[in-house]
Design a protein around this motif. Structure first.
Motif, PDB file in Angstrom:
ATOM      1  N   GLU A 138      41.591  39.145  34.812  1.00  0.00           N
ATOM      2  CA  GLU A 138      40.949  38.807  36.064  1.00  0.00           C
ATOM      3  C   GLU A 138      39.924  39.851  36.489  1.00  0.00           C
ATOM      4  O   GLU A 138      39.303  39.702  37.527  1.00  0.00           O
ATOM      5  N   VAL A 139      39.741  40.921  35.687  1.00  0.00           N
ATOM      6  CA  VAL A 139      38.775  41.948  36.042  1.00  0.00           C
ATOM      7  C   VAL A 139      37.353  41.422  35.901  1.00  0.00           C
ATOM      8  O   VAL A 139      36.431  41.884  36.556  1.00  0.00           O
ATOM      9  N   PHE A 140      37.152  40.421  35.055  1.00  0.00           N
ATOM     10  CA  PHE A 140      35.811  39.941  34.789  1.00  0.00           C
ATOM     11  C   PHE A 140      35.230  39.166  35.968  1.00  0.00           C
ATOM     12  O   PHE A 140      34.039  38.940  36.008  1.00  0.00           O
ATOM     13  N   TYR A 141      36.035  38.748  36.910  1.00  0.00           N
ATOM     14  CA  TYR A 141      35.497  37.975  38.028  1.00  0.00           C
ATOM     15  C   TYR A 141      36.285  38.293  39.286  1.00  0.00           C
ATOM     16  O   TYR A 141      37.515  38.241  39.300  1.00  0.00           O
ATOM     17  N   ASN A 142      35.545  38.626  40.353  1.00  0.00           N
ATOM     18  CA  ASN A 142      36.150  38.902  41.645  1.00  0.00           C
ATOM     19  C   ASN A 142      35.476  38.001  42.669  1.00  0.00           C
ATOM     20  O   ASN A 142      34.295  38.174  42.987  1.00  0.00           O
ATOM     21  N   PRO A 143      36.179  36.985  43.191  1.00  0.00           N
ATOM     22  CA  PRO A 143      35.529  36.048  44.126  1.00  0.00           C
ATOM     23  C   PRO A 143      35.088  36.697  45.424  1.00  0.00           C
ATOM     24  O   PRO A 143      34.170  36.197  46.078  1.00  0.00           O
ATOM     25  N   VAL A 144      35.716  37.799  45.823  1.00  0.00           N
ATOM     26  CA  VAL A 144      35.329  38.444  47.074  1.00  0.00           C
ATOM     27  C   VAL A 144      33.919  39.024  46.973  1.00  0.00           C
ATOM     28  O   VAL A 144      33.196  39.111  47.965  1.00  0.00           O
TER      29      VAL A 144
END
Length: 644
Positions: free
Chosen positions: A49-55
Motif C-alpha cells: 500500500e506504499v505505492f498509493y496514498n489516497p490522502v
C-alpha cells in the motif's frame, strides 16, 4: 561486464507452460489493484500500500494546478498559449509589452496572418519543444508524473525517477497503460546523483518535484543546483514530529534550525523548510522566492522559484530571524539576523541587526525565553500567483476531485497577513490565564477596534494572526477576564496567570462584533480540511485480549495479566476490572495460554470451559490458593508463602 551474473529474461516456452527457465513452476502472480485518479490510471500490487496514498490526492491536485499556472507564465512570455482541459476560452498571453508594441502586434483589417505568425498553442499529452522539463525524483508508481503528462499542458519531457528496481518496473507498466511513453521517461537512479548530473545550465530542469517518505533534507543541496533560472521547486516534508519541535536537535541537524514546541508549530515548520532551502541556495549565489507554502494534514508543502544573483543573496540574512518564545505565556518575538538600509546614492547597505528584542525575563509573566530558529521571516506566499491559481481552479472546478478544498485553502491564504510571521490561538490565550474562551469574532473585533490588523491562518483552525504586540493581546485578555472573572485565590503567585492579571490593562478593549471581523472565506463556509476518502477510513485500534486474574506468590491481592506471554504480572492495589475489554466477548476474558487462570467474578467453576479462540472444551484448573499468615504477627515473623 561487472563480474556479477544476472539472470536474463525467461524463454518464451517457459512462460507459456507456466514454468521458470529451468522448468520450475513459477509462483503465482501477486494480486493487483487498479486506481484511477484524475486523468491517470495506475496498477500496483495490492499487497504493497506504499505505492498509493489516497490522502495525498489533494497534494497532487494542488501540484498540477500550480505547475499549470507556472507553465502559463513561462510559455506566455514566449508567445505560447496553453489549452487546459475544461477551459472554454484560451487565457490571455502573459507578456510584458508596452502599449505601442501591442498596437504594432495587432493585425490590421483585411490582413491575414502568415502561418508562422499564428498564435502557438500547447495542449496536454503533446510535446512542446519550448516547454517545461519536469523531474519527479521519487516517483514510486509514477502516478504523479503520469498526471503531469495527461493534465498539464506545455511540457517538453517528464522524468519519473526512483532508486527501486521494482518501482521502476511498475512505472514502465503504468506509463504504457496510460499511453504517455512519448512524454514520460522512467529512470532508475539515486535522485541526488541524477540532479548532480544536471547542474549545467543547458541540462537543468524547469520543475523538480520531491515528495519523499520523511525528510527531503538530503536532496535539497542537489535540487537547488539542478533547477533552471527561475525554475520551480516543489518540496514535501512529512517529518512533522521533527519540524514541530519534538526533536529540536534533530531538526537542527537536518534543516539548520532549532524547532520549538509552539501552537504555531505548523507555520514555523514551513518557515524552517524555507530557511533551509534559501541557505542551500545561497551557497551557489542563488536565492528563493516562495510562491505558495501549505501546511495540510500530516505534511508541509512548499512551492518556490530559484534565481541567481549575488546582490539579492546579500539580502537573505535580513529575511531570516530568531524566535524568542516565553515558556510561561507563549509570547513570541522575532529577531532578524540582518538589516538592510538605504545608503547615500540609492545603494542598499547590509549590516548585522541589533538585539535582543526581549529582556532576560518575560515582561508579562516573568518566565524565561526559549530560543528557536533561524526561520524564514519574509512572506511565504506570492499573493498574485496564488490568486491566479485560485481563479483557474474556481473557473474549472470539475478538473480536480479536491477542487473545493483547494479553493478553501487558497482563499484563506489570500487573506493571511503577509508581514505577520507566526500566530496565536484562542485556546492558548484563554488557558494561560484560566478564563473562558472568547469567540473568534469577539477577539478579532477587539483587535480591529484597537487599530490592529488580524487574519486567519490556513495552518490552524482557531489561529489569530495579527500585527499587534503581545502587550496589546494581553491587555485585551485582561479586559475579557474582567467580564468573566476567574477565582484569583486559586492562582499561584508565581504562575503566569497571576502575574498577567495583576497588571491593569492600558488598552480598553471593545468586543462589539464588527462586520469586517468575519472574513469572506469563513462566511462562505469554504472547505479547508481533508475528508475521509472512504467510509470508516483511518487507523483502526488493535483488539487486545481481556484481563486475566492470577495469584502470584507474595501478592496481597489478585492482579491482572495484560499480555498473553508476559513473564511477570503487574501488581495493582485496585480491584480487577469486571467488564471485558473491547474486541473480545465476555466468554473470552481469560488467556488460553495462561496456565494459572482462575474463574473471574460471575463465572461458574465448571470443569470445562469453551473459548472462541479454542472451540474444543478446555479443562478448567482449580483456583490456586495461597496460605496467608495471620495478621496479628509482626511483619518480620510472618512465614514465607508455602511454608505454612
Amino acid at each position: 561486464m561487472d563480474g556479477v551474473s544476472r539472470p536474463g529474461p525467461p524463454a518464451p516456452a517457459a512462460l507459456e507452460n507456466g514454468s521458470g527457465p529451468r522448468g520450475e513452476p513459477r509462483p503465482p502472480a501477486a494480486p493487483e489493484t487498479t486506481v484511477t485518479e484524475g486523468a491517470a490510471t495506475i496498477v500496483f500490487p495490492s499487497a504493497n500500500e506504499v505505492f498509493y496514498n489516497p490522502v495525498q490526492e489533494f497534494n497532487r491536485d494542488l501540484t498540477c494546478a500550480v505547475i499549470t499556472e507556472f507553465a502559463r507564465i513561462q510559455l506566455g512570455a514566449k508567445g505560447i498559449q496553453i489549452k487546459v482541459p475544461g477551459e472554454q476560452d484560451l487565457q490571455k498571453v502573459v507578456v510584458d509589452l508596452s502599449e505601442q508594441e501591442e498596437e504594432k502586434l495587432k493585425p490590421k483589417e483585411g490582413e491575414n496572418l502568415a502561418p508562422q505568425d499564428q498564435p502557438r498553442t500547447a495542449a496536454v499529452e503533446e510535446i512542446c519543444e519550448e516547454g517545461l522539463r519536469v523531474l519527479e525524483g521519487l516517483a514510486a508508481s509514477g502516478l504523479r508524473s503520469i498526471r503531469f503528462a495527461r493534465e498539464v499542458p506545455g511540457l517538453r519531457s517528464v522524468v519519473a525517477n526512483d532508486a527501486s528496481a521494482q518501482a521502476v518496473h511498475l512505472m514502465r507498466q503504468n506509463i504504457e497503460l496510460n499511453h504517455v511513453d512519448h512524454l514520460v521517461q522512467a529512470s532508475q537512479a539515486d535522485a541526488r546523483m541524477l540532479m548532480y548530473q544536471h547542474q549545467r545550465v543547458s541540462e537543468r530542469f524547469d520543475v523538480i518535484d520531491l515528495d519523499p517518505y520523511g525528510s527531503p533534507a538530503s536532496f535539497l543541496d542537489a535540487a537547488v543546483q539542478a533547477v533552471s533560472e527561475g525554475g520551480l521547486l516543489c518540496i514535501t516534508c512529512t517529518d512533522m514530529a521533527v519540524l514541530a519541535g519534538n526533536n529540536g536537535e534533530t531538526c537542527y541537524s537536518k534543516y539548520g534550525a532549532m524547532a520549538l514546541k509552539s501552537r504555531a508549530c505548523h507555520e514555523m515548520a514551513l518557515r524552517i523548510v524555507l530557511h533551509s532551502l534559501d541557505l542551500h541556495a545561497n551557497c551557489y549565489q542563488r536565492f528563493i522566492e516562495p510562491l505558495l507554502s501549505i501546511s495540510a494534514d500530516f505534511y508541509v508543502r512548499v512551492f518556490v522559484r530559484v534565481f541567481t544573483g549575488q546582490a539579492k543573496v546579500k539580502a537573505s540574512a535580513s529575511k531570516q530571524a530568531l524566535v524568542f518564545q516565553c515558556v510561561g505565556c507563549g509570547a513570541l518575538h522575532l529577531q532578524r539576523l540582518g538589516k538592510a538600509s538605504e545608503a547615500p546614492g540609492g545603494r542598499i547597505k547590509f549590516s548585522a541587526a541589533c538585539g535582543p528584542p526581549v529582556t532576560p525575563e518575560c515582561e508579562h509573566c516573568g518566565q524565561r525565553h526559549q530560543l528557536g530558529g533561524p526561520v524564514w521571516a519574509a512572506p511565504i506566499h506570492n499573493l498574485d500567483f496564488v490568486g491566479r491559481v485560485l481563479e483557474a481552479v474556481s473557473a474549472n472546478p470539475s478538473r480536480f476531485h479536491t477542487s473545493q478544498r483547494i479553493r478553501g485553502v487558497l482563499s484563506v491564504v489570500t487573506e493571511e497577513l503577509p508581514d505577520a510571521p507566526l500566530y496565536y490561538t484562542l485556546d492558548q490565550l484563554s488557558s494561560t490565564i484560566h478564563c473562558n474562551t472568547p469567540s473568534l469574532l469577539q477577539l478579532r473585533s477587539a483587535l480591529l477596534h484597537a487599530g490592529f490588523r488580524v487574519s486567519l491562518s490556513h495552518a490552524c483552525k482557531n489561529a489569530v494572526k495579527t500585527d499587534a504586540p503581545a502587550s496589546a493581546l494581553w491587555d485585551i485578555m485582561r479586559c475579557w477576564e474582567k467580564e468573566y472573572p476567574v477565582k484569583r485565590e486559586r492562582l499561584s503567585e508565581t504562575s503566569p496567570a497571576f502575574r498577567i492579571l495583576s497588571v491593569e490593562p492600558r488598552l480598553q478593549a471593545n468586543f462589539t462584533i464588527r462586520e469586517d471581523a468575519n472574513p469572506s472565506s469563513r462566511q462562505r463556509g469554504l472547505k479547508r480540511f481533508q475528508a475521509n476518502p472512504e467510509a470508516n477510513w483511518g487507523p483502526r485500534p488493535r483488539a487486545r485480549p481481556g484481563p486475566t486474574r492470577c495469584v502470584c506468590p507474595g501478592a496481597r491481592q489478585p492482579v491482572k495479566r495484560w499480555r498473553r506471554n508476559a513473564g511477570s504480572c503487574r501488581i495493582r492495589g485496585k480491584s480487577p476490572r469486571r467488564t471485558p475489554r473491547r474486541g473480545l466477548p465476555a466468554s473470552s476474558r481469560f488467556l488460553a495460554s495462561d496456565s494459572r487462570r482462575v474463574p473471574v467474578h460471575g463465572e461458574t467453576s465448571a470443569a470445562t470451559h469453551t473459548s472462541p479462540l479454542h472451540p474444543e472444551p478446555l479443562p478448567m484448573r482449580p483456583p490456586r490458593t495461597v496460605q496467608r499468615p495471620p495478621t496479628s504477627l509482626p511483619v518480620n515473623q510472618r512465614p514465607l508463602p508455602g511454608q505454612g
